[in-house]
Design an enzyme around this catalytic site. Structure first.
Site, mmCIF file in Angstrom:
data_model
loop_
_atom_site.group_PDB
_atom_site.id
_atom_site.type_symbol
_atom_site.label_atom_id
_atom_site.label_comp_id
_atom_site.label_asym_id
_atom_site.label_seq_id
_atom_site.Cartn_x
_atom_site.Cartn_y
_atom_site.Cartn_z
ATOM 1 N N LYS A 107 0.819 -1.217 0.000
ATOM 2 C CA LYS A 107 0.000 0.000 0.000
ATOM 3 C C LYS A 107 0.854 1.268 0.000
ATOM 4 O O LYS A 107 0.338 2.363 -0.204
ATOM 5 C CB LYS A 107 -0.946 -0.017 1.198
ATOM 6 C CG LYS A 107 -1.951 -1.166 1.096
ATOM 7 C CD LYS A 107 -2.907 -1.222 2.284
ATOM 8 C CE LYS A 107 -4.001 -2.247 2.093
ATOM 9 N NZ LYS A 107 -3.538 -3.648 2.219
HETATM 10 C C1 LIG Z 1 -4.419 -4.757 1.651
HETATM 11 C C2 LIG Z 1 -3.733 -6.080 1.563
HETATM 12 C C3 LIG Z 1 -4.179 -7.126 0.700
HETATM 13 C C4 LIG Z 1 -5.442 -7.022 -0.115
HETATM 14 O O1 LIG Z 1 -5.320 -6.161 -1.206
HETATM 15 P P1 LIG Z 1 -6.646 -5.698 -1.981
HETATM 16 O O2 LIG Z 1 -6.136 -4.761 -3.015
HETATM 17 O O3 LIG Z 1 -7.489 -4.999 -0.950
HETATM 18 O O4 LIG Z 1 -7.298 -6.902 -2.523
HETATM 19 C C5 LIG Z 1 -3.442 -8.293 0.609
HETATM 20 N N1 LIG Z 1 -2.338 -8.478 1.355
HETATM 21 C C6 LIG Z 1 -1.881 -7.519 2.203
HETATM 22 C C7 LIG Z 1 -0.686 -7.805 3.011
HETATM 23 C C8 LIG Z 1 -2.560 -6.295 2.334
HETATM 24 O O5 LIG Z 1 -2.106 -5.374 3.199
#
Ligand SMILES: *Cc1c(COP(=O)(O)O)cnc(C)c1O
Length: 431
Positions: A107
């Site tokens: 993210k």
């Molecule tokens: C947010 C997250 C996900 C999921 O990603 P999406 O785009 O919401 O499907 C998967 N793995 C980790 C470690 C995350 O932080």
């Protein structure tokens, strides 16, 4: 570029407005009015393009003239100041490591890009500050805090539930200072979320320009398409059809991959790999969208039963069953299967996967069984050290903690404690 609401009951907006609003007034997600096709020459030359070149060329059409090209290039360079290694785990099975950013979360890319776009609009438009308000249950807060640190004209206020985030996560929110404030809430994540929602509709706060930085924001979502272009560049020479498996929670990552394909990226199939929160898998079986109560799992960033970005995927497939079936699969795995996969990946390849990456690996393997002539990549979305307990349980040892995380363990936490909405209101009006 303009954006429309997927609820079709709100006016179109510019890129800047879509970022600042986050969600349309009719509660719909924003979606680009047009998806540009990239020229053949882009894909012919992709093998020699840098991450920055790929990112700049693919994001430009979504922003148009709202940010000048040289500014946008600078934003992309600053966003991508770390690597995205593609690691061969087994023959024809690759891990795309998205966890080398400052908070070890994939993210980071979206948060850093959004922060810099907002900073640009602040310097070049109204002289009024934006206040980014977010509730976090873990990783989002750290990525947003780090991404927005020192961004001019932007104050960040993060709400987190007391005692319900890990020590590392709490320090990622509370040790930066400057334009980042942390509010420790005597309550649950849902309480934090409810307070944030109330602030957005509170007339008495209308003088403050409140912005959300959650994953449905267009500026956090769009840059995630880059991962798929990077993977394609590195796998293209194999000449085989490519399968991309995404460990999915809110389905933002996978939706961005499908967007990349709409722009012409030759990825053959997408796999939504989930834990037992399997709303999408069940939807594909009987075309009935029926979220159950969310079940807590070891891959807790994917404990989502009503994935917010799934509407974007339905839009891109025209809500058509055949279009879905032609390139999209979903598989669901239990915690037991996840632990077994972590063990097997380590014993066979000496590779330490985190529980989310392991779910992605399992989904990829199932799809490779169906399409054995293909080559596959799974997204490794978190550094294993963020899930120490689970890694220890599966492998019998704790993963190494990189220096970028270990140094914050020594810093002091600074936060304000609040217990209800009046605490948040007071904080926003007095700061
Ligand atoms: C947010 C997250 C996900 C999921 O990603 P999406 O785009 O919401 O499907 C998967 N793995 C980790 C470690 C995350 O932080």
């Amino acid at each position: 570029m303009n954006y429309f609401s997927l609820n079709h009951n709100a006016p179109d907006v510019s890129f800047e407005q879509a970022i600042v609003k986050g969600l349309a007034p009719d509660r719909g997600l924003y979606f680009p009015k047009e998806i540009t096709s990239l020229p053949d020459s882009f894909f012919e030359a992709i093998g020699s393009k840098s991450n920055v070149d790929i990112a700049f060329e693919t994001i430009s059409p979504f922003i148009g003239s709202e940010i000048p090209q040289d500014e946008l290039r600078r934003i992309v360079i600053e966003t991508l100041n770390f690597g995205f290694p593609l690691v061969e785990v087994e023959k024809d099975t690759y891990s795309l490591e998205l966890f080398h950013g400052p908070t070890l979360a994939f993210k980071d890319v979206g948060a850093r890009f959004m922060a810099r776009c907002l900073g640009y609009f602040n310097r070049n438009g109204s002289d009024q500050k934006n206040t980014v308000l977010v509730a976090t249950s873990g990783d989002t807060g750290g990525a947003v805090a780090s991404g927005f640190l020192d961004v001019e004209g932007v104050e960040v206020v993060i709400l987190y539930p007391s005692g319900k985030v890990s020590d590392v996560q709490e320090r990622q929110l509370t040790t930066l200072g400057k334009n980042i404030s942390a509010l420790k809430v005597d309550g649950s994540f849902d309480d934090c979320q409810a307070m944030v929602k109330r602030a957005f509709t509170d007339e008495s706060l209308s003088d403050i320009r409140l912005t959300s930085a959650n994953s449905i924001n267009i500026a956090r979502w769009l840059p995630q398409m880059w991962y798929f272009f990077f993977a394609y560049r590195d796998l293209k020479k194999s000449g085989k059809p490519i399968i991309a498996s995404c460990p999915s929670g809110n389905f933002g990552n996978i939706a961005a991959g499908i967007l990349a394909k709409k722009m012409g990226l030759p990825i053959d199939r997408f796999v939504a790999s989930t834990n037992v929160n399997d709303t999408v898998l069940r939807f594909l079986e009987d075309w009935n969208y029926d979220p159950h109560t969310t079940i807590p799992t070891l891959s807790n960033a994917m404990d989502v039963s009503d994935p917010s970005n799934f509407v974007r995927i339905r839009e891109m497939y025209g809500n058509d069953k055949t279009a879905f079936a032609a390139e999209f699969s979903s598989y669901s795995f239990s915690d037991g299967e996840t632990l077994e996969a972590m063990k097997a990946i380590f014993s066979e390849s000496n590779y330490v996967a985190d529980p989310h990456g392991a779910v992605g690996y399992l989904g990829l393997k199932k799809e490779l069984d169906r399409f054995p002539q293909s080559i596959g990549v799974f997204l490794e979305t978190a550094h294993p050290c963020k899930f120490t307990d689970t890694v220890e349980k599966a492998l019998g040892f704790a993963p190494e903690i990189p220096e970028s995380v270990s140094h914050i363990l020594k810093l002091d936490k600074k936060y304000h404690e609040i217990s209800d909405y009046s605490g948040l209101h007071e904080f926003l009006t007095n700061s």
